[in-house]
Design a protein around this motif. Sequence first.
Motif, PDB file in Angstrom:
ATOM      1  N   ALA A 337       0.833  -1.200   0.000  1.00 38.15           N
ATOM      2  CA  ALA A 337       0.000   0.000   0.000  1.00 38.15           C
ATOM      3  C   ALA A 337       0.871   1.254   0.000  1.00 38.15           C
ATOM      4  N   LYS A 338       0.344   2.293  -0.563  1.00 37.63           N
ATOM      5  CA  LYS A 338       1.034   3.583  -0.536  1.00 37.63           C
ATOM      6  C   LYS A 338       0.689   4.282   0.777  1.00 37.63           C
ATOM      7  N   GLY A 339       1.712   4.609   1.556  1.00 38.69           N
ATOM      8  CA  GLY A 339       1.501   5.258   2.847  1.00 38.69           C
ATOM      9  C   GLY A 339       1.114   6.719   2.685  1.00 38.69           C
ATOM     10  N   PRO A 340       0.916   7.396   3.796  1.00 34.47           N
ATOM     11  CA  PRO A 340       1.004   6.874   5.157  1.00 34.47           C
ATOM     12  C   PRO A 340      -0.274   6.153   5.577  1.00 34.47           C
ATOM     13  N   PHE A 341      -0.184   5.344   6.648  1.00 36.64           N
ATOM     14  CA  PHE A 341      -1.365   4.667   7.168  1.00 36.64           C
ATOM     15  C   PHE A 341      -1.189   4.369   8.654  1.00 36.64           C
ATOM     16  N   SER A 342      -2.330   4.151   9.304  1.00 36.92           N
ATOM     17  CA  SER A 342      -2.358   3.763  10.713  1.00 36.92           C
ATOM     18  C   SER A 342      -2.565   2.257  10.818  1.00 36.92           C
ATOM     19  N   VAL A 343      -2.109   1.675  11.921  1.00 36.88           N
ATOM     20  CA  VAL A 343      -2.286   0.244  12.166  1.00 36.88           C
ATOM     21  C   VAL A 343      -3.005   0.058  13.496  1.00 36.88           C
ATOM     22  N   VAL A 344      -4.059  -0.760  13.488  1.00 32.10           N
ATOM     23  CA  VAL A 344      -4.757  -1.165  14.706  1.00 32.10           C
ATOM     24  C   VAL A 344      -4.561  -2.670  14.856  1.00 32.10           C
ATOM     25  N   SER A 345      -4.118  -3.119  16.019  1.00 32.59           N
ATOM     26  CA  SER A 345      -3.888  -4.551  16.248  1.00 32.59           C
ATOM     27  C   SER A 345      -4.660  -5.003  17.474  1.00 32.59           C
ATOM     28  N   LEU A 346      -5.642  -5.900  17.267  1.00 28.97           N
ATOM     29  CA  LEU A 346      -6.527  -6.376  18.331  1.00 28.97           C
ATOM     30  C   LEU A 346      -6.243  -7.848  18.600  1.00 28.97           C
ATOM     31  N   LEU A 347      -5.820  -8.156  19.803  1.00 27.28           N
ATOM     32  CA  LEU A 347      -5.411  -9.517  20.159  1.00 27.28           C
ATOM     33  C   LEU A 347      -6.285 -10.071  21.275  1.00 27.28           C
ATOM     34  N   ASN A 348      -7.058 -11.118  20.953  1.00 23.88           N
ATOM     35  CA  ASN A 348      -7.809 -11.874  21.956  1.00 23.88           C
ATOM     36  C   ASN A 348      -7.205 -13.262  22.093  1.00 23.88           C
ATOM     37  N   ALA A 349      -7.540 -13.937  23.180  1.00 23.89           N
ATOM     38  CA  ALA A 349      -7.034 -15.304  23.393  1.00 23.89           C
ATOM     39  C   ALA A 349      -8.160 -16.185  23.920  1.00 23.89           C
ATOM     40  N   ASN A 350      -9.310 -16.109  23.264  1.00 20.19           N
ATOM     41  CA  ASN A 350     -10.423 -16.999  23.596  1.00 20.19           C
ATOM     42  C   ASN A 350     -10.241 -18.332  22.871  1.00 20.19           C
ATOM     43  N   TYR A 351     -11.106 -19.295  23.159  1.00 13.74           N
ATOM     44  CA  TYR A 351     -10.961 -20.626  22.557  1.00 13.74           C
ATOM     45  C   TYR A 351     -10.926 -20.560  21.035  1.00 13.74           C
ATOM     46  N   ALA A 352     -11.799 -19.757  20.448  1.00 15.10           N
ATOM     47  CA  ALA A 352     -11.875 -19.682  18.980  1.00 15.10           C
ATOM     48  C   ALA A 352     -10.666 -18.992  18.357  1.00 15.10           C
TER      49      ALA A 352
END
Length: 447
Positions: A337-352
């Motif tokens: 991708a051509k920047g600039p851009f933001s990054v959102v990182s969502l980390l869960n640790a449920n069974y699924a």
Amino acid sequence: MTVRSQLATFVGKSSQWFLKNFTKGGSSLPGKLALKIDPNILDSLAKDYEVIVVTGTNGKTLTTALTVNVLKQEFGEVLTNPTGANMAQGIVSTFLGAKKKKNGKNFAVLEIDEASLSKVTEYIKPELFLFTNIFRDQMDRYGEIYTTYKLIVDGAAKAPKATILTNGDLPIFNSVETVNPREYYGFNHEEDHEQMAHYNTDGVLCPNCQHILHYKMITYSNLGKYYCPHCEFKRPKLDYQLTELGEMTNTSANFTIDGQEYGIEVGGLYNVYNALSATAIGRHYGVSPEKIRAGLAYDEKVFGRQEVINVEGKKCTLVLVKNPVGLNQVIDMIGLAKGPFSVVSLLNANYADGIDISWIWDGNYEGFSEMDVTNVVTGGDRRKDMTLRMKVAGIPEDKITEVDSLTSVIDEIKQAPSDQVFILATYTAVIQLRKELANQSYIKGGM
């Protein structure tokens, strides 16, 4: 149909009608109820369908969607499980909602979870299995890659006449004999060049003599034109092959398969593999290149697979991540991708999602430190782990914002310094975020 199966069908369809008309969810519940009444209900529901099963670690959902679109061009309406309900109860729910055609073949293309395949093939005898890939994923559920492969091989063996159409570039798919006949697809787009896989790569030992495999071409991870220099183990002859890779961006790709030019409106090399597998299924059933081309060109994004959502003028691309190989491919795609851009990182640790989150340390988050990333937002149940991972990856601390709710995540997106936002999220985080986006009227429905 027995009295028990008739009762199970009635209860399942009634609950499906109620949930559809009075609630927003419950895609698997009707199947769960029907299975309680009649564990053999699938045997009745799937009768008279030509069933194609798509399974593997990565790419199941998009491959299924592309395959449905390709087959529709030739055969009309195709039954599928589009919500991603890919375990036994979800498959039952899919058939409960089906309407059979009066004329012509009834096709069903089903995405099935690797661990559920053996349960489903107790009652459904598919005509074709599509194996996408096997990578280390949710080890608390599946174990090592060889354990996962045994699960799907054993599941396919219950329908021994069905063909396994599989990724010929992956060594594990050629590691054991199967009772099922096999066909292979893969890449042949580069001149041979001696090389070896990256040192942090699974599945690069020869299954015959345990020496490290060499490659004449690598696409990514341990996929490519492999061979063992110490014995005769090597990539099998490909029945369907990609011979040219054209322009590739973060939103599209063009390529040539068996002399025919095709394109998809989704980015990343990993998605070209998904298109190749859907094309191979189409050719297996005699669909013409023209109709395959039309099927692949279908531009409706699948749940969490580069789904684009507009949030107050911010173009947000939502991508499911769940293991290191898939994550690395997503990061490579974002790098186009051509920047600039933001990054959102969502980390869960449920069974699924998989309770073990150690996989984030094998992912190449360091790639973001070399891109035009304006800021990073971390969230989810394990947000502190993700914040630490981003810091270790070289993202400056003053660029990272850790938030404790999805409402705050959306607020941060609205205030992002760039108009382009990439959201990486594990499975339950995708569902939770989409529900919150639906509550705020940015999308329709939470699933």
